[in-house]
Design an enzyme around this catalytic site. Structure first.
Site, PDB file in Angstrom:
ATOM      1  N   GLY A  92       0.841  -1.202   0.000  1.00 30.72           N
ATOM      2  CA  GLY A  92       0.000   0.000   0.000  1.00 30.72           C
ATOM      3  C   GLY A  92       0.871   1.246   0.000  1.00 30.72           C
ATOM      4  O   GLY A  92       2.108   1.162  -0.083  1.00 30.72           O
ATOM      5  N   TYR A 121     -14.120   1.525  10.333  1.00 28.76           N
ATOM      6  CA  TYR A 121     -12.672   1.794  10.378  1.00 28.76           C
ATOM      7  C   TYR A 121     -12.267   2.220  11.794  1.00 28.76           C
ATOM      8  O   TYR A 121     -11.353   1.649  12.389  1.00 28.76           O
ATOM      9  CB  TYR A 121     -12.362   2.888   9.371  1.00 28.76           C
ATOM     10  CG  TYR A 121     -10.913   3.289   9.261  1.00 28.76           C
ATOM     11  CD1 TYR A 121      -9.956   2.408   8.736  1.00 28.76           C
ATOM     12  CD2 TYR A 121     -10.482   4.566   9.637  1.00 28.76           C
ATOM     13  CE1 TYR A 121      -8.628   2.793   8.592  1.00 28.76           C
ATOM     14  CE2 TYR A 121      -9.159   4.962   9.496  1.00 28.76           C
ATOM     15  CZ  TYR A 121      -8.232   4.064   8.975  1.00 28.76           C
ATOM     16  OH  TYR A 121      -6.915   4.463   8.831  1.00 28.76           O
ATOM     17  N   TYR A 125      -2.319  -7.853  24.533  1.00 32.84           N
ATOM     18  CA  TYR A 125      -1.176  -8.758  24.269  1.00 32.84           C
ATOM     19  C   TYR A 125       0.068  -8.271  25.004  1.00 32.84           C
ATOM     20  O   TYR A 125       0.894  -9.074  25.437  1.00 32.84           O
ATOM     21  CB  TYR A 125      -0.901  -8.863  22.760  1.00 32.84           C
ATOM     22  CG  TYR A 125      -1.567 -10.072  22.145  1.00 32.84           C
ATOM     23  CD1 TYR A 125      -2.959 -10.165  22.060  1.00 32.84           C
ATOM     24  CD2 TYR A 125      -0.818 -11.149  21.681  1.00 32.84           C
ATOM     25  CE1 TYR A 125      -3.582 -11.278  21.530  1.00 32.84           C
ATOM     26  CE2 TYR A 125      -1.424 -12.275  21.145  1.00 32.84           C
ATOM     27  CZ  TYR A 125      -2.803 -12.331  21.070  1.00 32.84           C
ATOM     28  OH  TYR A 125      -3.404 -13.441  20.551  1.00 32.84           O
ATOM     29  N   THR A 145      -1.691  11.638   5.905  1.00 31.47           N
ATOM     30  CA  THR A 145      -0.363  11.623   5.287  1.00 31.47           C
ATOM     31  C   THR A 145      -0.506  11.505   3.782  1.00 31.47           C
ATOM     32  O   THR A 145      -1.445  10.860   3.299  1.00 31.47           O
ATOM     33  CB  THR A 145       0.452  10.446   5.864  1.00 31.47           C
ATOM     34  OG1 THR A 145       0.583  10.646   7.275  1.00 31.47           O
ATOM     35  CG2 THR A 145       1.831  10.351   5.254  1.00 31.47           C
TER      36      THR A 145
HETATM   37  P1  NAD Z   1      -3.436   1.722   1.545  1.00 28.81           P
HETATM   38  O1  NAD Z   1      -4.825   1.361   1.251  1.00 28.81           O
HETATM   39  O2  NAD Z   1      -2.631   2.386   0.463  1.00 28.81           O
HETATM   40  O3  NAD Z   1      -2.619   0.469   2.026  1.00 28.81           O
HETATM   41  C1  NAD Z   1      -3.165  -0.577   2.794  1.00 28.81           C
HETATM   42  C2  NAD Z   1      -2.567  -1.895   2.332  1.00 28.81           C
HETATM   43  O4  NAD Z   1      -3.109  -2.955   3.132  1.00 28.81           O
HETATM   44  C3  NAD Z   1      -2.918  -2.217   0.867  1.00 28.81           C
HETATM   45  O5  NAD Z   1      -1.777  -2.611   0.166  1.00 28.81           O
HETATM   46  C4  NAD Z   1      -3.910  -3.369   0.996  1.00 28.81           C
HETATM   47  O6  NAD Z   1      -3.922  -4.205  -0.133  1.00 28.81           O
HETATM   48  C5  NAD Z   1      -3.419  -4.049   2.274  1.00 28.81           C
HETATM   49  N1  NAD Z   1      -4.436  -4.875   2.939  1.00 28.81           N
HETATM   50  C6  NAD Z   1      -5.676  -4.510   3.356  1.00 28.81           C
HETATM   51  N2  NAD Z   1      -6.326  -5.547   3.899  1.00 28.81           N
HETATM   52  C7  NAD Z   1      -5.461  -6.605   3.855  1.00 28.81           C
HETATM   53  C8  NAD Z   1      -5.537  -7.952   4.279  1.00 28.81           C
HETATM   54  N3  NAD Z   1      -6.635  -8.461   4.845  1.00 28.81           N
HETATM   55  N4  NAD Z   1      -4.455  -8.756   4.088  1.00 28.81           N
HETATM   56  C9  NAD Z   1      -3.334  -8.266   3.517  1.00 28.81           C
HETATM   57  N5  NAD Z   1      -3.196  -7.009   3.077  1.00 28.81           N
HETATM   58  C10 NAD Z   1      -4.256  -6.172   3.253  1.00 28.81           C
HETATM   59  O7  NAD Z   1      -3.470   2.647   2.845  1.00 28.81           O
HETATM   60  P2  NAD Z   1      -2.303   3.508   3.526  1.00 28.81           P
HETATM   61  O8  NAD Z   1      -2.676   4.929   3.420  1.00 28.81           O
HETATM   62  O9  NAD Z   1      -0.978   3.050   3.040  1.00 28.81           O
HETATM   63  O10 NAD Z   1      -2.496   3.090   5.051  1.00 28.81           O
HETATM   64  C11 NAD Z   1      -1.656   2.106   5.637  1.00 28.81           C
HETATM   65  C12 NAD Z   1      -1.982   1.951   7.118  1.00 28.81           C
HETATM   66  O11 NAD Z   1      -1.790   3.213   7.781  1.00 28.81           O
HETATM   67  C13 NAD Z   1      -3.419   1.539   7.380  1.00 28.81           C
HETATM   68  O12 NAD Z   1      -3.431   0.624   8.447  1.00 28.81           O
HETATM   69  C14 NAD Z   1      -4.103   2.828   7.767  1.00 28.81           C
HETATM   70  O13 NAD Z   1      -5.188   2.606   8.635  1.00 28.81           O
HETATM   71  C15 NAD Z   1      -2.978   3.583   8.453  1.00 28.81           C
HETATM   72  N6  NAD Z   1      -3.183   5.041   8.366  1.00 28.81           N
HETATM   73  C16 NAD Z   1      -2.960   5.725   7.207  1.00 28.81           C
HETATM   74  C17 NAD Z   1      -3.179   7.100   7.161  1.00 28.81           C
HETATM   75  C18 NAD Z   1      -2.889   7.917   5.929  1.00 28.81           C
HETATM   76  O14 NAD Z   1      -3.069   9.137   5.958  1.00 28.81           O
HETATM   77  N7  NAD Z   1      -2.431   7.358   4.829  1.00 28.81           N
HETATM   78  C19 NAD Z   1      -3.651   7.762   8.298  1.00 28.81           C
HETATM   79  C20 NAD Z   1      -3.925   7.010   9.441  1.00 28.81           C
HETATM   80  C21 NAD Z   1      -3.654   5.663   9.470  1.00 28.81           C
END
Ligand code: NAD
Ligand code: UDP
Length: 314
Positions: free
Chosen positions: A12, A147, A161, A177
């Site tokens: 991701g 979410y 844990y 971000t």
């Molecule tokens: P994204 O959607 O680009 O990436 C998420 C990745 O997780 C993807 O590659 C997706 O295919 C993978 N994924 C989802 N469910 C899955 C599963 N069951 N098994 C395996 N892979 C799985 O999102 P991102 O922006 O890169 O966010 C990454 C993490 O950071 C997330 O956990 C998100 O909640 C957290 N986050 C991101 C932001 C932001 O601003 N980008 C803010 C707060 C939290």
């Protein structure tokens, strides 16, 4: 001997940058993803690297990894509101079952565990800016609840844990971000506005655009994540940028920086869309000596250049 880190969601947006950073720090990296919102393209540049391994796996299913692991970074989860509204049950499952499996793996391997949590645990906040002491204002049964509640459960499970099995836990509460490798059509404000501006289409501002956000550039976030991972601190830590602005002003800046002819159109505000958001970064500053240092303008400039190239090549 090289340390090994397993990154769930490594294909991701953030996961991809994290894999890259860990490789640059001399780690062996195991990236695990099912591509629900990520892509092969995000990790193709690591494919020739002997320290990089990709495993296609849905982490809501039992995770079987035979080798040694020093770190498990659980970043798998849809993160764009458009994505988690499209995949509500998968989002709850990856925050619940996925976190359980990733914690079980970390326990088994005696690895440090990091959870990618979010500012959404604060919901539509009644306290501003948000510090880690604030418990939040979340609507559990609204559309965003899938979410927010999954991440709140994931935090609770991580702490359980830690208390019960002594797993060495880190909780990164990540605020908005942005940067290269965001999906062009992931529905978040940054890719939407940049795509619209580069194509001289109207920018879709939700509500009257008076809601606020604080946007952090990806390289700053990844530095913060790495510092937190190495810190030994268990409780939640906010990571983001504290420069707050309204979404309408944000849209105007993108129009200005791209030199676009786009206008604004106002569309309905999604239910439970937080009205304000800005991290209190005192804990990160004190604990990690970390502070974001890429300005919004610089970050947008770099991101827009990347999107421009993506649009030309697609
Ligand atoms: P994204 O959607 O680009 O990436 C998420 C990745 O997780 C993807 O590659 C997706 O295919 C993978 N994924 C989802 N469910 C899955 C599963 N069951 N098994 C395996 N892979 C799985 O999102 P991102 O922006 O890169 O966010 C990454 C993490 O950071 C997330 O956990 C998100 O909640 C957290 N986050 C991101 C932001 C932001 O601003 N980008 C803010 C707060 C939290
Ligand atoms: N937003 C907007 N137009 C869009 C996409 C998003 O006005 O095309 C708004 C959205 O309502 C929210 C803010 O921009 O107030 C940030 O949205 P995003 O989806 O990036 O992330 P969120 O902070 O809501 O998780």
């Amino acid at each position: 001997m090289k340390k090994t880190a397993l990154v769930t969601g490594g294909a991701g947006f953030i996961g991809r940058h994290l894999c890259s950073h860990l490789l640059s720090k001399g780690f062996r990296v195991v990236c695990m993803d099912n591509f629900i919102t990520g892509s092969k393209r995000n990790i193709e540049e690591f494919s020739g690297c002997s320290d990089f391994e990709f495993i296609r796996h849905d982490v809501t299913e039992y995770i079987d990894f035979p080798g040694r692991l020093d770190y498990v970074l659980h970043f798998a989860s849809p993160a764009s509101p458009a994505d988690y509204l499209k995949y509500p049950i998968q989002t709850l499952k990856v925050g619940g079952l996925g976190t359980h499996n990733a914690l079980g793996l970390a326990k088994d391997k005696k690895a440090v565990f990091m959870l990618a949590s979010t500012s959404e645990v604060y919901g539509d906040p009644l306290v501003h800016p948000q510090s880690e002491e604030y418990w939040g204002n979340v609507n559990p049964i609204g559309p965003r609840g899938v979410y927010d509640e999954a991440k709140r459960f994931a935090e609770a499970l991580s702490m359980a844990y830690h208390r019960t099995h002594k797993v060495d836990v880190r909780i990164a509460r990540i605020f908005n971000t942005f940067g290269p490798f965001m999906r062009l059509n992931d529905g978040r404000a940054v890719p939407n506005f940049i795509w619209q501006a580069l194509n001289n289409k109207p920018l879709t501002v939700f509500g009257d655009g008076s809601q606020t956000r604080s946007f952090c550039y990806i390289s700053d976030l990844v530095d913060g994540i790495y510092s937190l991972l190495m810190s030994g601190f268990t409780g939640p830590v906010n990571l983001g940028n504290s420069d707050e602005l309204t979404i309408l002003e944000f849209a105007r800046r993108i129009v200005r920086i791209t030199g676009s002819r786009s206008e604004m159109v106002f569309e309905p505000l999604p239910q439970d869309d937080p009205k304000t958001r800005r991290p209190d970064l005192s804990r990160a500053r004190k604990l990690l000596g970390w502070e974001p240092n890429v300005s919004l303008e610089d970050g947008l400039f770099r991101t827009i250049e990347w999107f421009r190239a993506e649009i030309v090549s697609s």
